[in-house]
Design a protein around this motif. Sequence first.
Motif, PDB file in Angstrom:
ATOM      1  N   LEU A  21      67.389  -6.573   6.210  1.00 12.73           N
ATOM      2  CA  LEU A  21      68.042  -5.479   5.253  1.00 12.73           C
ATOM      3  C   LEU A  21      68.448  -5.976   4.329  1.00 12.73           C
ATOM      4  CD1 LEU A  21      68.612  -3.140   3.228  1.00 12.73           C
ATOM      5  CD2 LEU A  21      70.801  -3.217   5.333  1.00 12.73           C
ATOM      6  N   ILE A  22      69.575  -6.940   4.717  1.00  7.40           N
ATOM      7  CA  ILE A  22      70.491  -7.970   3.938  1.00  7.40           C
ATOM      8  C   ILE A  22      70.003  -9.550   3.346  1.00  7.40           C
ATOM      9  CG2 ILE A  22      73.176  -6.660   4.600  1.00  7.40           C
ATOM     10  CD1 ILE A  22      73.089  -9.591   5.770  1.00  7.40           C
ATOM     11  N   PRO A  27      63.296  -4.052  -2.370  1.00 13.78           N
ATOM     12  CA  PRO A  27      63.807  -3.449  -1.400  1.00 13.78           C
ATOM     13  C   PRO A  27      63.364  -2.493  -0.758  1.00 13.78           C
ATOM     14  CG  PRO A  27      64.024  -2.924  -4.039  1.00 13.78           C
ATOM     15  CD  PRO A  27      63.557  -3.914  -3.287  1.00 13.78           C
ATOM     16  N   PHE A  34      65.533  -1.245   7.854  1.00 16.34           N
ATOM     17  CA  PHE A  34      66.863  -0.190   7.594  1.00 16.34           C
ATOM     18  C   PHE A  34      65.790   0.572   8.804  1.00 16.34           C
ATOM     19  CE2 PHE A  34      70.159   2.952   6.639  1.00 16.34           C
ATOM     20  CZ  PHE A  34      70.600   2.119   6.663  1.00 16.34           C
ATOM     21  N   PRO A  84      66.511  -8.072  -9.777  1.00 17.74           N
ATOM     22  CA  PRO A  84      67.552  -9.112 -10.011  1.00 17.74           C
ATOM     23  C   PRO A  84      67.668 -10.512  -9.458  1.00 17.74           C
ATOM     24  CG  PRO A  84      68.244  -7.707  -8.611  1.00 17.74           C
ATOM     25  CD  PRO A  84      67.192  -6.736  -9.339  1.00 17.74           C
ATOM     26  N   GLU A  86      68.974 -13.246  -7.937  1.00 14.97           N
ATOM     27  CA  GLU A  86      70.049 -12.983  -7.699  1.00 14.97           C
ATOM     28  C   GLU A  86      70.307 -15.151  -7.030  1.00 14.97           C
ATOM     29  OE1 GLU A  86      70.627  -9.681  -4.561  1.00 14.97           O
ATOM     30  OE2 GLU A  86      68.670  -9.958  -4.300  1.00 14.97           O
ATOM     31  N   PHE A  92      77.572 -16.420  -1.964  1.00 13.04           N
ATOM     32  CA  PHE A  92      78.061 -15.236  -1.657  1.00 13.04           C
ATOM     33  C   PHE A  92      77.939 -15.152  -0.644  1.00 13.04           C
ATOM     34  CE2 PHE A  92      77.457 -13.830  -6.110  1.00 13.04           C
ATOM     35  CZ  PHE A  92      78.037 -13.745  -6.717  1.00 13.04           C
ATOM     36  N   LEU A  93      76.717 -14.812   0.073  1.00 13.25           N
ATOM     37  CA  LEU A  93      76.309 -15.315   1.732  1.00 13.25           C
ATOM     38  C   LEU A  93      77.870 -15.463   2.559  1.00 13.25           C
ATOM     39  CD1 LEU A  93      74.679 -12.948   3.443  1.00 13.25           C
ATOM     40  CD2 LEU A  93      73.595 -14.382   3.355  1.00 13.25           C
TER      41      LEU A  93
ATOM     42  N   GLY B  19      76.474  -7.606   3.288  1.00 22.73           N
ATOM     43  CA  GLY B  19      75.177  -6.274   1.999  1.00 22.73           C
ATOM     44  C   GLY B  19      75.852  -6.332   1.365  1.00 22.73           C
ATOM     45  N   ILE B  21      79.060  -7.389  -0.217  1.00 21.12           N
ATOM     46  CA  ILE B  21      79.386  -8.127  -1.255  1.00 21.12           C
ATOM     47  C   ILE B  21      78.679  -8.986  -1.754  1.00 21.12           C
ATOM     48  CG2 ILE B  21      80.540 -10.595  -0.922  1.00 21.12           C
ATOM     49  CD1 ILE B  21      82.127  -9.364   0.942  1.00 21.12           C
ATOM     50  N   SER B  22      76.897  -9.556  -0.850  1.00 17.36           N
ATOM     51  CA  SER B  22      76.449 -10.861  -2.044  1.00 17.36           C
ATOM     52  C   SER B  22      74.887 -10.441  -2.563  1.00 17.36           C
ATOM     53  CB  SER B  22      75.646 -11.715  -0.141  1.00 17.36           C
ATOM     54  OG  SER B  22      74.314 -10.905   0.816  1.00 17.36           O
ATOM     55  N   ARG B  23      74.460  -8.767  -1.934  1.00 16.91           N
ATOM     56  CA  ARG B  23      73.512  -8.365  -2.778  1.00 16.91           C
ATOM     57  C   ARG B  23      73.952  -7.992  -4.296  1.00 16.91           C
ATOM     58  NH1 ARG B  23      68.902  -9.426  -0.165  1.00 16.91           N
ATOM     59  NH2 ARG B  23      68.121  -8.694  -2.371  1.00 16.91           N
ATOM     60  N   ARG B  24      72.666  -7.891  -4.717  1.00 18.62           N
ATOM     61  CA  ARG B  24      72.516  -7.368  -6.630  1.00 18.62           C
ATOM     62  C   ARG B  24      71.823  -6.306  -6.502  1.00 18.62           C
ATOM     63  NH1 ARG B  24      72.955 -12.209 -10.244  1.00 18.62           N
ATOM     64  NH2 ARG B  24      72.717 -10.552 -11.437  1.00 18.62           N
ATOM     65  N   ASN B  25      70.922  -6.407  -5.540  1.00 17.66           N
ATOM     66  CA  ASN B  25      69.643  -5.137  -5.709  1.00 17.66           C
ATOM     67  C   ASN B  25      70.616  -2.927  -5.383  1.00 17.66           C
ATOM     68  OD1 ASN B  25      67.414  -3.780  -5.302  1.00 17.66           O
ATOM     69  ND2 ASN B  25      66.297  -5.409  -5.351  1.00 17.66           N
ATOM     70  N   PHE B  27      69.346  -0.489  -3.934  1.00 18.69           N
ATOM     71  CA  PHE B  27      69.245   0.185  -3.299  1.00 18.69           C
ATOM     72  C   PHE B  27      69.495  -0.817  -2.256  1.00 18.69           C
ATOM     73  CE2 PHE B  27      65.283   1.460  -6.026  1.00 18.69           C
ATOM     74  CZ  PHE B  27      65.607   2.904  -5.616  1.00 18.69           C
ATOM     75  N   THR B  28      69.824  -2.300  -2.047  1.00 20.52           N
ATOM     76  CA  THR B  28      69.838  -2.819  -0.987  1.00 20.52           C
ATOM     77  C   THR B  28      71.357  -2.623  -0.918  1.00 20.52           C
ATOM     78  OG1 THR B  28      68.165  -4.409  -1.296  1.00 20.52           O
ATOM     79  CG2 THR B  28      69.561  -5.379  -0.109  1.00 20.52           C
ATOM     80  N   PHE B  30      73.307   0.055  -1.399  1.00 26.89           N
ATOM     81  CA  PHE B  30      73.247   1.314  -0.823  1.00 26.89           C
ATOM     82  C   PHE B  30      72.617   1.629   0.447  1.00 26.89           C
ATOM     83  CE2 PHE B  30      71.005   5.499  -0.454  1.00 26.89           C
ATOM     84  CZ  PHE B  30      71.486   6.539   0.089  1.00 26.89           C
ATOM     85  N   MET B  31      71.842   0.759   0.717  1.00 26.37           N
ATOM     86  CA  MET B  31      71.276   0.931   3.167  1.00 26.37           C
ATOM     87  C   MET B  31      72.086   0.012   3.300  1.00 26.37           C
ATOM     88  SD  MET B  31      67.357   0.687   2.277  1.00 26.37           S
ATOM     89  CE  MET B  31      66.834  -0.456   1.616  1.00 26.37           C
ATOM     90  N   SER B  32      72.734  -1.192   2.491  1.00 28.85           N
ATOM     91  CA  SER B  32      74.529  -1.456   3.436  1.00 28.85           C
ATOM     92  C   SER B  32      75.229  -0.578   3.813  1.00 28.85           C
ATOM     93  CB  SER B  32      74.846  -2.634   2.980  1.00 28.85           C
ATOM     94  OG  SER B  32      73.761  -4.101   2.306  1.00 28.85           O
ATOM     95  N   HIS B  82      68.560   3.691 -14.204  1.00 27.27           N
ATOM     96  CA  HIS B  82      67.222   3.063 -14.544  1.00 27.27           C
ATOM     97  C   HIS B  82      66.800   3.905 -15.483  1.00 27.27           C
ATOM     98  CE1 HIS B  82      63.312   2.433 -13.354  1.00 27.27           C
ATOM     99  NE2 HIS B  82      63.654   0.787 -12.983  1.00 27.27           N
ATOM    100  N   VAL B  88      67.117  -2.617 -11.735  1.00 30.14           N
ATOM    101  CA  VAL B  88      67.921  -2.172 -10.574  1.00 30.14           C
ATOM    102  C   VAL B  88      69.445  -3.074 -10.284  1.00 30.14           C
ATOM    103  CG1 VAL B  88      66.519  -0.677  -9.998  1.00 30.14           C
ATOM    104  CG2 VAL B  88      66.009  -3.227  -9.171  1.00 30.14           C
ATOM    105  N   ASP B  89      69.496  -4.111 -11.039  1.00 28.38           N
ATOM    106  CA  ASP B  89      70.716  -4.662 -11.129  1.00 28.38           C
ATOM    107  C   ASP B  89      72.137  -4.426 -11.190  1.00 28.38           C
ATOM    108  OD1 ASP B  89      72.027  -7.304 -11.098  1.00 28.38           O
ATOM    109  OD2 ASP B  89      71.050  -8.593 -12.294  1.00 28.38           O
TER     110      ASP B  89
END
Lengths: 169, 98
Positions: A21-22, A27, A34, A84, A86, A92-93, B19, B21-25, B27-28, B30-32, B82, B88-89
């Motif tokens: 997921l991460i 998505p 997930f 986006p 990234e 960041f990770l 997730g 912290i590091s993602r900008r999508n 949806f990701t 939200f799922m985190s 959207h 979605v950024d």
Amino acid sequence: MLSQWLFYGFATLAVVGALGLILSRHPMNGAMCFVITLISQAGLYALLSASLLFALQLIVYAGAIMSLILFIIMFLNIQPADLPQETGRWGFLIGGSLAVVPIGLLLLKIVRSLPAGETTIIGNGFGHVKSVGLVLFRDWLLPFEIVSILLLVALVGAIVLAGKKETIQ
Amino acid sequence: MIHDYLSLSILLFCLGVLGVISRRNVFTVFMSIELMLNAANLAFIALARLHESMDGHVLALLVMAVAAAEAALALAVVILLHKHTGKVDTNVFSLLKG
């Protein structure tokens, strides 16, 4: 012994799904990973003899909520070009894990200092619908009602936010 | 045995924080957040098994209801954003920035 092996299998699947997921870029891939995590968590609930929560995890989480998320992802029709950029993702990770790992280690130390629970065999319908329902409607009636109001407010709010706007002349 | 379940819950929660912290999508992210809620649920149910009381099951049930409400509202906001920006950024969604 079998439950130990089942625990390790489900735990591995859950962690692999969370990592997928991460780490996955699109998505949709993340959502499918997930779903693996959610289903293996349902297996863990069954190992903890929570049969009602096992069914609800499969029906509500892996069924309803995830299909809602997947439906919205497909509804928005996100092309790979719209995702986006990234670029600093790994930075960041690594930076985030520098902040998160000490907190996780502290929590692990706290967990290790808990008294080790004897895994006794419990019967008498532990975690079944009837016993959980009795606890829910005897001791937790007010939180239950508050959650029902919260769900109603969320329903109305979602319709107001995402519904079609009629322009007032 | 209970220690293993609680350790797995901590691991899943930390992965969810990473997730976010590091993602900008969006949806990701939200799922985190959903992953963090699930990790809390696992801890609730493991502790309910340890203490042999079913209050943890009820709390996990309430957390599931709150997660469903959160999913409905958050996805409505995502659809709205959207429509507004076509992206979605999460960095684009800065309307409230002063």
